[in-house]
Design an enzyme around this catalytic site. Structure first.
Site, short mmCIF file in Angstrom:
data_model
loop_
_atom_site.label_atom_id
_atom_site.label_comp_id
_atom_site.label_asym_id
_atom_site.label_seq_id
_atom_site.Cartn_x
_atom_site.Cartn_y
_atom_site.Cartn_z
N GLN A 78 -19.46 85.86 43.45
CA GLN A 78 -19.32 86.90 42.43
C GLN A 78 -20.47 87.91 42.54
O GLN A 78 -21.42 87.88 41.77
CB GLN A 78 -19.35 86.24 41.04
CG GLN A 78 -19.01 87.15 39.92
CD GLN A 78 -17.54 87.43 39.82
OE1 GLN A 78 -16.74 86.52 39.76
NE2 GLN A 78 -17.18 88.68 39.81
N PHE A 79 -20.38 88.81 43.53
CA PHE A 79 -21.46 89.78 43.73
C PHE A 79 -21.64 90.69 42.52
O PHE A 79 -22.71 91.25 42.31
CB PHE A 79 -21.23 90.61 45.00
CG PHE A 79 -20.17 91.66 44.89
CD1 PHE A 79 -20.51 92.95 44.53
CD2 PHE A 79 -18.84 91.36 45.14
CE1 PHE A 79 -19.53 93.93 44.42
CE2 PHE A 79 -17.86 92.32 45.05
CZ PHE A 79 -18.21 93.62 44.68
N THR A 80 -20.62 90.83 41.69
CA THR A 80 -20.71 91.72 40.53
C THR A 80 -21.69 91.23 39.48
O THR A 80 -22.04 91.98 38.57
CB THR A 80 -19.32 91.96 39.90
OG1 THR A 80 -18.80 90.71 39.46
CG2 THR A 80 -18.38 92.62 40.89
#
Length: 150
Positions: A78-80
């Site tokens: 989950q890079f966000t």
């Protein structure tokens, strides 16, 4: 690394047209990797989240860890989690690690989870579009950041 943990009664992730990868009682771990992260961050985070006392005992007190209940884990990249919304209305992801750095650290984190004495470990697919479903139990949701160890 940042991990958004959600205590789940059950959860699953579907990658494109594949069969869903599912878990029972345990934790959903949305995992973000930043450019400054190392394998030491992965090791610390695995130890932390498998020993956090977020599950209820027989008296209804949150005194049991994932390891103690032999709970499952669903790990999804989950890079966000490293989004910045300081300027304007479009999030910036400049703090998130590039895939060539983030992928090995994500895989290291998953490998470390799999050797812990917990239930099954399921994963999404790094960089893929996924659909995550979960029944948040509680709800209990925690954010852990290896650079801000609160």
């Amino acid at each position: 690394m940042r991990a958004l943990l959600q205590r789940a009664a059950r959860a699953s992730v579907r990658v494109e047209d594949e069969e869903p990868r599912s878990i029972g009682r345990g934790l959903v771990v949305l995992l973000g990797v930043c450019a400054e992260d190392t394998e030491e961050d992965a090791t610390w985070l695995v130890r932390k989240l498998t020993s956090l006392r977020v599950f209820d005992d027989a008296e209804g007190q949150r005194s049991l860890s994932l390891a103690e209940i032999n709970g499952d884990a669903l790990v999804v990249s989950q890079f966000t989690l490293f989004a910045s919304t300081r300027k304007g209305t479009k999030p910036s992801y400049h703090r998130a690690a590039a895939p060539e750095m983030a992928t090995p650290l994500y895989e290291k984190f998953v490998a470390l989870m799999k050797v812990e004495e917990i239930g099954q470990v399921q994963t999404g697919e790094f960089g893929a579009m996924m659909q995550v479903e979960l029944v948040n139990d509680g709800p209990v949701t925690l954010l852990i950041d290896t650079k801000n160890k609160e």
